[in-house]
Design a protein around this motif. Structure first.
Motif: not given
Length: 551
Positions: A218-220, A227-230, A239-241, A249-250
Motif C-alpha cells: 500500500a502507498p506510504k 484526517n485524510g487518505v494516502c 477528507n471533507a472539510d 498536513s490536512c
C-alpha cells in the motif's frame, strides 16, 4: 718381359699369382697393401684409420670413418645415430634405425599417434593435464585457484552468476538470465501489485509502498495522513472539510475563516492567546484589554490605541487615555480635546478656551505684575496699595553714563521696562536708526540681552552694554505690541535672565522633535491598521457599530 714377369722392358718384375686384391699391389711376386691400407685378412687389404671409428661406423677409406647403413653422422662428433623415417614424436627418440622409443618418465600415448605422454603418478585433477613427468598443469582457459583448476572469464561475470567454463558465465540457482547477460532473481509464483522480486522467491514493495495488514503493498505517506487518505507515495488526499496546509498536513476549515485564532476542527475557531470570541460571532476573535480601554480602542492584547485628540495617561493605572490639548495648558489642566481648564486662582488670558492661564489678583494690580494668585509685585519706587502699586514720592536719580558693567537684575525690575509692550528698541526716535529686538535666546542676533541691561524706572528706558565695553547706552521703545504679545515679552524677560546660567540645549530639542515625529507616525499607522480591520467586518456588523463623531 719373360713369362711370369711384367713391367717396362728395362724393369720387368715377377708377377703375383693369383692377382693381388683391391687396394694392394704385387711386389717381388707378393701382394703388398697400398699405403693407408693394411692386410687385416689374407685375402684383401682394408683401409686404416689412425683414430678408432665410433659406434655404428667403420673406416671406409684411409683415416675416414663412415656410418653404417641406417645411421647418420652426428655433427662435430665421430658418433653415428640411428635414422627413423618418419621422425620420432615429442618426448621420444630413435633407438635404432626405424625404431622409436619414449624418454624416461614418458609412455606411448593411447591414440596410436606415436607421441609419448609424461607420466604423473596418481593422475591429475579435473581440468588439468600432466605437463611433464610428476608435474600437473591446468588446461588452457583455466587457472589454479585454491588447489583447483577454475575456468577463466576474462570479462568477468555479472552479479549472481559464476564462470562455469572458459569465457562462459552461468546464473546461480534461483536466478535467470535477462537482457544484457544480467542474472535477476526468479520468483516462480510471481509478486503482488507494487512489488518486485528481489531474491529467489522473495518479493519486496516498491519505494514509497509498504506492507499493510493484509500483506499487500500500500502507498506510504512519510508524514502520516491524519484526517485524510494516502492515495500514493507521499500523496495525501484530505477528507471533507479539510484542506492540505503549508506543513503538508490536512487542516480543518472554518467558513468564514478564523480571525486572530485557529480552526481547531471543521467550523470551530479557537482564539489565540490574549483573544476571545466577539459577542455573537463564532469566527471573529477580539483582543482582550483588562481593564478595558477608556477613550481608546483595544488594538491588540493589553494594547490600547487612544482616540483622536487623546493620549496615553502614564500617571494613571490601567488603560486610560486623557484628552490632548495642542501646545499644552499653561497654569491649567486639559479637560477635553483642546479645552483647558485654569487652576484655582488663574484665568484665561484670551477667551474662555485659552491654553494660557495667568494668575488673578482680585483687587487688581495697577502699575505692577500679578505673578501668582493674589500676589501683586510692584516695581522699584512703587509701593503696594489696595488697588495695586502707587509711585512713591521720593525721587531717584540715575546716571546713564556709569562705567560699571550692569549687574543682572531681578525679572520684576526689568519688567518695568518691558511692560510697555515694546516690539524693538532704538537709541533715539529717528526712523533711520537701527532698531534692536529683545534676545529671545542665544541665537537671536543682533538683539538686546536683558542680562546685560538695566532699567531706568523713571524714564522706562533700557541702559545696555551692547558691545561689552562696559559703556551703557540708552534705548527707547519704538514699536508697541498687543497685550498678549506683551505677556510673551514678559515671559522672555524671565527666561532671558536665566540664559547666562542655563543655555538652551539644542541637541536635546532636536532629539525631542525627532521622537515626536516617530510617535506621530506610529499612531498614524496604528489608526490606519485599525480602520482597515474595522472595514473588513460584514455590513451587518458595521451597522451595529457606533463611531465617535470626532473619530
Amino acid at each position: 718381359c719373360c713369362a711370369g714377369y711384367s713391367g717396362p722392358i728395362d724393369n720387368c718384375v715377377k708377377n703375383c699369382d693369383p692377382r693381388c686384391p683391391k687396394n694392394s699391389h704385387c711386389q717381388d711376386g707378393k701382394c703388398v697393401c697400398d699405403t693407408g691400407y693394411e692386410n687385416a685378412f689374407a685375402s684383401f687389404c682394408n683401409p686404416r684409420c689412425s683414430q678408432k671409428c665410433g659406434d655404428h661406423s667403420f673406416c671406409s677409406e684411409p683415416d675416414h670413418c663412415e656410418c653404417e647403413a641406417g645411421y647418420v653422422a652426428v655433427a662435430n662428433s665421430s658418433s653415428c645415430e640411428p635414422v627413423c623415417e618418419p621422425s620420432c614424436g615429442s618426448n621420444s627418440y630413435c633407438q635404432k634405425p626405424e625404431h622409436c622409443e619414449c624418454l624416461a618418465g614418458y609412455r606411448r600415448s593411447d591414440d596410436n599417434s606415436g607421441d609419448c605422454q609424461p607420466i604423473c603418478a596418481g593422475g591429475c585433477a579435473l581440468n588439468a593435464s600432466c605437463l611433464k613427468p610428476g608435474q600437473c598443469a591446468c588446461n588452457a582457459g583455466y587457472q589454479l585457484e585454491a588447489g583447483k583448476c577454475q575456468p577463466i572469464c576474462s570479462q568477468g561475470c555479472a552479479e549472481h552468476s559464476t564462470c562455469s567454463a572458459p569465457e562462459s558465465c552461468e546464473c546461480d540457482d534461483g536466478y535467470a538470465h535477462r537482457e544484457h547477460g544480467v542474472c535477476e532473481p526468479s520468483c516462480p509464483k510471481g509478486c503482488y501489485a507494487y512489488a518486485k522480486c528481489v531474491a529467489p522467491d522473495v518479493c519486496e514493495c516498491y519505494p514509497g509502498y509498504e506492507l499493510d495488514s493484509q500483506q499487500k503493498c500500500a502507498p506510504k505517506c512519510s508524514g502520516g495522513c491524519a484526517n485524510g487518505v494516502c492515495m500514493g507515495p507521499d500523496m495525501c488526499v484530505c477528507n471533507a472539510d479539510y484542506l492540505m496546509g503549508p506543513h503538508n498536513s490536512c487542516e480543518p476549515q472554518c467558513n468564514p475563516a478564523c480571525e486572530h485564532g485557529n480552526c481547531s476542527r471543521p467550523g470551530v475557531c479557537e482564539c489565540a492567546e490574549g483573544y476571545r470570541l466577539a459577542a455573537g460571532s463564532q469566527h471573529l476573535c477580539e483582543p482582550i484589554c483588562e481593564p478595558s480601554c477608556e477613550n481608546g480602542e483595544c488594538l491588540a492584547p493589553q494594547t490600547c490605541i487612544c482616540n483622536l485628540h487623546y493620549e496615553p495617561d502614564t500617571t494613571a493605572a490601567g488603560h486610560l487615555c486623557k484628552p490632548s490639548c495642542q501646545g499644552g495648558c499653561v497654569n491649567g489642566s486639559c479637560v477635553s480635546p483642546d479645552v483647558c481648564s485654569c487652576w484655582p486662582g488663574y484665568r484665561p488670558t484670551d477667551g474662555a478656551n485659552s491654553s494660557v492661564c495667568q494668575p488673578h489678583c482680585s483687587t487688581g494690580c495697577e502699575n505692577g505684575d500679578c505673578t501668582a494668585p493674589e500676589t501683586c509685585v510692584c516695581p522699584a519706587d512703587y509701593a503696594s496699595s489696595a488697588q495695586g502699586c502707587q509711585l512713591e514720592t521720593t525721587s531717584t536719580t540715575f546716571s546713564s553714563t556709569t562705567s560699571d558693567t550692569p549687574t543682572t537684575q531681578e525679572p520684576e525690575e526689568l519688567g518695568k521696562c518691558s511692560s510697555s509692550s515694546c516690539r524693538c528698541w532704538s537709541e533715539n526716535a529717528s526712523e533711520d536708526i537701527k532698531c534692536f529686538s529683545l534676545c529671545m535666546d542665544d541665537f537671536d542676533k543682533p538683539c538686546l540681552s536683558l542680562a546685560k541691561c538695566r532699567c531706568n524706572k523713571l524714564t522706562g528706558q533700557l541702559l545696555c552694554d551692547v558691545d561689552g565695553s562696559g559703556e551703557l547706552r540708552s534705548f527707547s521703545c519704538r514699536f508697541a505690541m498687543s497685550p498678549k504679545a506683551d505677556l510673551t515679552v514678559k515671559e522672555a524677560v524671565l527666561s532671558t535672565t536665566q540664559s547666562e546660567s542655563s543655555a538652551v540645549k539644542w541637541p536635546t530639542i532636536l532629539v525631542w522633535c525627532v521622537a515626536s515625529c516617530i510617535l506621530l507616525m506610529v499612531i498614524t499607522a496604528a489608526a490606519h491598521f485599525y480602520f482597515k480591520q474595522r472595514n473588513r467586518q460584514p455590513a451587518a456588523e458595521l451597522d451595529a457599530i457606533c463611531f465617535d463623531d470626532q473619530l
